[in-house]
Design a protein around this motif. Sequence first.
Motif, short mmCIF file in Angstrom:
data_model
loop_
_atom_site.label_atom_id
_atom_site.label_comp_id
_atom_site.label_asym_id
_atom_site.label_seq_id
_atom_site.Cartn_x
_atom_site.Cartn_y
_atom_site.Cartn_z
N GLY A 1 0.78 -1.23 0.00
CA GLY A 1 0.00 0.00 0.00
C GLY A 1 0.81 1.27 0.00
O GLY A 1 0.24 2.35 -0.14
N ARG B 1 -5.60 3.75 -10.14
CA ARG B 1 -5.58 2.50 -9.37
C ARG B 1 -4.42 1.64 -9.83
O ARG B 1 -4.15 1.53 -11.03
N THR C 1 -1.99 -4.23 -7.75
CA THR C 1 -2.41 -4.28 -6.35
C THR C 1 -3.90 -4.05 -6.16
O THR C 1 -4.41 -4.31 -5.08
N ALA C 2 -4.58 -3.53 -7.18
CA ALA C 2 -6.01 -3.19 -7.09
C ALA C 2 -6.26 -2.18 -5.97
O ALA C 2 -7.32 -2.16 -5.35
N ARG C 3 -5.28 -1.33 -5.71
CA ARG C 3 -5.41 -0.28 -4.70
C ARG C 3 -5.58 1.07 -5.39
O ARG C 3 -4.88 1.38 -6.34
N SER D 1 -2.94 4.51 -0.17
CA SER D 1 -3.72 3.70 -1.11
C SER D 1 -4.79 2.95 -0.34
O SER D 1 -4.67 2.73 0.87
N SER D 2 -5.84 2.58 -1.05
CA SER D 2 -6.97 1.92 -0.43
C SER D 2 -7.61 0.94 -1.41
O SER D 2 -7.66 1.21 -2.61
N HIS D 3 -8.07 -0.18 -0.88
CA HIS D 3 -8.81 -1.13 -1.72
C HIS D 3 -10.22 -0.61 -2.00
O HIS D 3 -10.89 -1.08 -2.90
N THR D 4 -10.66 0.39 -1.22
CA THR D 4 -12.00 0.95 -1.36
C THR D 4 -11.91 2.35 -1.95
O THR D 4 -11.13 3.18 -1.49
#
Length: 187
Positions: free
Chosen positions: A38, A65, A69-71, A83-86
């Motif tokens: 992150g 994004r 990492t899909a962050r 960074s955030s997954h949401t």
Amino acid sequence: MPLSDPSPHVAHGWGQVVRLRHLYAARTGLHLLIRGDGQIHGSADQTLYSLLEIRPVDPGCVVIRGAATARFLCMGGDGSLYSSHTYSRDDCTFREQILPDGYNIYVSNRYGALLSLGNHRQRLQGRDRGVPALAQFLPRMSEPDLSSFSGPDTSDQPEQTTAQTEDTMESFGRLSQIIHSPSFNKR
């Protein structure tokens, strides 16, 4: 009858054109990356963690994004990057602006601070003192072969690619000859 788009962009469920780019601060020689843990850093080489999805969400506004990492790239009120997954519209939306010299800058839509590889104070000062070199990016296509990547759980450390990279000034020289911003070429 138009053909359907079989590209990987559709698989992400974005529903719109997503640009896959490496954001390169050419004057400092660093690519923006979102690591698996992150953290937001810069890397001299293109890596799996510097490949970013840039998606429009509003006129002139984008979401960034990490592809590996899909962050989501986000900014706090103090100018700190995280960074955030949401996805959070307030913290993860940036106004994308193309400068006359072909560089792109990204400004937090909520806080007005520049996206920069510098520290959080430099991001906040950029509002009043002009655009620092660490905040001017050239969106670049992938050069190394990133096909060997198996997923976001491979490693939290950026991996160095084995592909031979071009001299920074040589690649910058070719990009500067393009009339339009490289971020919108070869969609």
